[in-house]
Design an enzyme around this catalytic site. Structure first.
Site, mmCIF file in Angstrom:
data_model
loop_
_atom_site.group_PDB
_atom_site.id
_atom_site.type_symbol
_atom_site.label_atom_id
_atom_site.label_comp_id
_atom_site.label_asym_id
_atom_site.label_seq_id
_atom_site.Cartn_x
_atom_site.Cartn_y
_atom_site.Cartn_z
ATOM 1 C CB THR A 411 -0.988 0.006 1.209
ATOM 2 O OG1 THR A 411 -1.652 -1.253 1.261
ATOM 3 C CG2 THR A 411 -2.005 1.113 1.126
ATOM 4 C CB THR A 429 -3.294 -1.277 -1.559
ATOM 5 O OG1 THR A 429 -2.513 -2.331 -1.021
ATOM 6 C CG2 THR A 429 -4.734 -1.747 -1.672
ATOM 7 C CB ILE A 430 -1.123 -4.683 -5.429
ATOM 8 C CG1 ILE A 430 0.302 -4.483 -4.907
ATOM 9 C CG2 ILE A 430 -1.335 -3.913 -6.728
ATOM 10 C CD1 ILE A 430 1.385 -5.013 -5.853
ATOM 11 C CG ASN A 431 -3.918 -7.292 0.496
ATOM 12 O OD1 ASN A 431 -3.878 -6.513 1.454
ATOM 13 N ND2 ASN A 431 -4.280 -8.546 0.646
ATOM 14 C CB SER A 482 -10.295 -1.258 2.354
ATOM 15 O OG SER A 482 -9.067 -0.580 2.475
ATOM 16 C CB SER A 483 -7.825 -0.922 7.263
ATOM 17 O OG SER A 483 -8.370 -2.092 7.788
ATOM 18 N N GLY A 503 -0.321 0.083 5.798
ATOM 19 C CA GLY A 503 -0.178 -0.654 7.071
ATOM 20 C C GLY A 503 -1.336 -1.570 7.383
HETATM 21 N N1 GLY Z 1 -5.355 -4.294 1.666
HETATM 22 C C1 GLY Z 1 -5.388 -3.652 2.918
HETATM 23 C C2 GLY Z 1 -6.573 -2.775 3.073
HETATM 24 O O1 GLY Z 1 -7.189 -2.408 2.087
HETATM 25 O O2 GLY Z 1 -6.912 -2.451 4.175
#
Ligand code: GLY
Length: 600
Positions: A411, A429-431, A482-483, A503
């Site tokens: 991320t 992100t791509i995780n 997601s976070s 994170g």
């Molecule tokens: N892939 C982490 C998030 O989206 O929270």
């Protein structure tokens, strides 16, 4: 290491229990912020920030700069985010003060099913949602960037992609970006990269990663970016789409031409709440970020943390207990709002926060087993809750207008402010590092493993250790929870700060602390993003701290109250831009990463 190049200063004094502790007990290196007048870009890599600054200097606005930086980061941080992933952005319009939110997160393929990662006994088959083609969700980055640029960009679309094309075509020197962050992604995901022939060719030389000092060229990605510059639809309906769909079909992936063709970014209403004299706006579901950021701030409420002193045990304990409540609610209620009813208004209601605040015992940490998600009936009580008047409206009413590493490899966050005080706060992100470890031949695109952000089965933790249930179960076209928490804070309808960070599940609690550091403790942007932090996510029941993050007496006191303190390697790699009282800009990237602010 790049960190050493940063000007650092040392915070030497901490107050706790009325005793002054010196730097030998607890010290933290903070970056000095960059201060400029007109515009600023902060990202996780100076090459990304340079790309955005170029746009601002050529008459572009915050959206042009954010688009250019996002594409450039996709090239120079192939392990963290890119065209094969997705994200969220918040934008603030300087003229009107309006804040908008765009969801360009990945969606589950149409062929995805609720039980796709379970074996015949209903047990989760390890790694299927993390490594390889079955882990990939339909990407949204290109569609999202095009959508926001079409509506709000000023410069031609292809201009914003130019810096990224050059970085992919000419390459960049790996030594300038190799840090513990990228190395952890490279080393941790090495086998996945080696398993995928296209990834192996791009990122390794005969199976060994490019070494510091070497130039990493990504010709296929340059070609893809060139095609996207000419015709962004190529990613969803044209040549690129066909390459992706064929590769998926050949290798057991679920994404088809229909998935790509039907992908749409979604404009959503940001979640906003008042904290002190500020208005905090962030990303609504399908990110859990904004809801729980506001929930934790609401639970802290009007507790005078400042008088207690920074990182006083009472403040840390209160934050930890609030975090547990928020993540318990997250596990029960949060999911894609287009599929499940998420009680957003209730969860961010100050009334609900007050009820949960009353459950917190200041002298005793509740074990996670005793912290429950909100009872559904109890939540109903807050259904008629209406947003309280904003501080701006309140002030207008009373006429009081007289006073004027080891940081996360996955991320990436981008903060941009332009001369008109338009702002973009974007996290994508791509995780996990290098996503699913999947690259489609001839495209250079690294694909996400965002399917792991769904709850593969109720109560089964994902790669970040967070659990979920029905609300976040897999369904075709659904968005995984997601976070990510791109955030914009205003005061009197004017921009006050923007911030965000990578994170995983720690993103939300990082943002809580960065915001408190600025709004409550008056830290500058550099100190705010660098200061040691804590994290609790309900399950596992541990209060994470960083090495040298808390002094021994504070740790002892938290332990006495029953907090299960666990020291972790430092996490996160955030950045922030703060608008100073004189109207100038102050920006900084986390000391834990190699990011850089650029401005003029
Ligand atoms: N892939 C982490 C998030 O989206 O929270």
């Amino acid at each position: 290491m790049k960190i050493l190049n940063k000007r650092i200063r040392v915070a030497v004094t901490y107050f706790s229990f009325g005793i002054i502790f010196s730097s030998q007990i607890a010290s933290a290196a903070f970056v000095s912020p960059l201060r400029t007048k007109k515009g600023m870009v902060v990202s996780a890599n100076h090459l990304g920030s340079d790309a955005g600054l170029q746009m601002l200097l050529h008459g572009g606005n915050a959206v042009d700069a954010a688009v250019a930086t996002t594409f450039a980061i996709s090239v120079v941080e192939p392990f963290s985010a890119g065209l094969g992933g997705g994200g969220f952005l918040l934008m603030h319009q300087g003229k009107t003060g309006e804040i908008k939110a765009l969801d360009f997160r990945e969606r589950a393929p149409i062929k995805a099913t609720r039980k796709m990662y379970l074996d015949q006994y209903g047990k989760v088959r390890p790694n299927l949602s993390v490594d390889g083609y079955l882990a990939v969700a339909t990407p949204g980055t290109v569609a999202g960037l095009y959508e926001v640029h079409q509506k709000y960009g000023k410069l031609p679309w292809k201009e914003a992609i130019k810096p990224a094309i050059a970085l992919a075509q000419d390459g960049f020197i790996v030594s300038r970006v190799v840090t513990p962050r990228s190395m952890s992604a490279y080393q941790g995901r090495k086998q996945s990269i080696l398993n995928n022939p296209a990834a192996r060719v791009i990122f390794t030389r005969n199976g060994e990663f490019y070494q510091p000092g070497e130039r990493l060229v990504q010709r296929d990605l340059a070609q893809t970016l060139t095609e996207v510059a000419k015709n962004p639809q190529s990613f969803y309906t044209g040549n690129i789409a066909r390459l992706i769909a064929n590769d998926m079909a050949k290798n057991g992936g679920l994404i088809t031409l229909q998935d790509l063709k039907s992908y749409k970014p979604i404009w959503r209403t940001p979640v906003c709440g008042n904290f002190r004299s500020s208005r905090v706006c962030s990303m609504p579901p399908p990110s859990s970020g904004g809801v729980h950021l506001l929930q934790i701030l609401n639970i802290i409420g009007d507790t005078d943390l400042k008088s207690l002193g920074w990182h006083h045990p009472d403040a840390l304990h209160l934050m930890a207990e609030a975090m547990k409540i928020a993540y318990a609610d997250r596990s029960e209620y949060l999911g894609d709002p287009d599929f499940v009813k998420v009680p957003v208004q209730q969860l961010i209601s100050p009334g609900y926060a007050k009820t949960r605040r009353a459950e917190i015992i200041m002298d005793r940490a509740k074990p996670s087993t005793e912290v429950k998600p909100a009872d559904k009936k109890m939540l109903q009580r807050f259904i008629s809750w209406k947003p309280t008047p904003t501080p701006e409206r309140l002030r207008a009413k009373v006429g009081a207008l007289n006073s004027p590493s080891h940081e996360s490899p996955e991320t990436s966050h981008i903060s941009v402010v332009d001369g008109q005080r338009n702002a973009v706060s974007l996290t994508f992100t791509i995780n996990l590092g290098f996503g699913a470890g999947v690259v489609t031949p001839k495209t250079g695109i690294v694909f996400n493993n965002e399917m792991d952000d769904f709850a593969a089965a109720p109560g089964v933790a994902n790669a970040f250790g967070v659990v979920g249930g029905d609300a976040n179960a897999i369904a075709p076209r659904k968005t995984p929870l997601s976070s990510m928490t791109p955030t914009i804070v205003t005061e009197n309808n004017r921009l006050r700060m923007i911030a965000g960070t990578p994170g995983g599940s720690t993103i939300i609690t990082q943002l809580v602390q960065v915001i408190l550091n600025v709004l409550e403790y008056n830290m500058d942007a550099g100190a705010a993003v660098s200061a040691p932090r804590i994290h609790h996510q309900w399950r596992p029941d541990e209060l994470r701290t960083e090495p040298f993050g808390l002094d021994p007496l504070t740790l002892q006191e938290l332990g006495r109250r029953g907090q299960n303190v666990k020291e972790n390697a430092p996490w996160g790699n955030g950045n922030a831009i703060v608008v100073t009282p004189d109207g100038g800009l102050e920006g900084a990237a986390d000391i834990r990463g190699e990011g850089a602010p650029r401005g003029f």
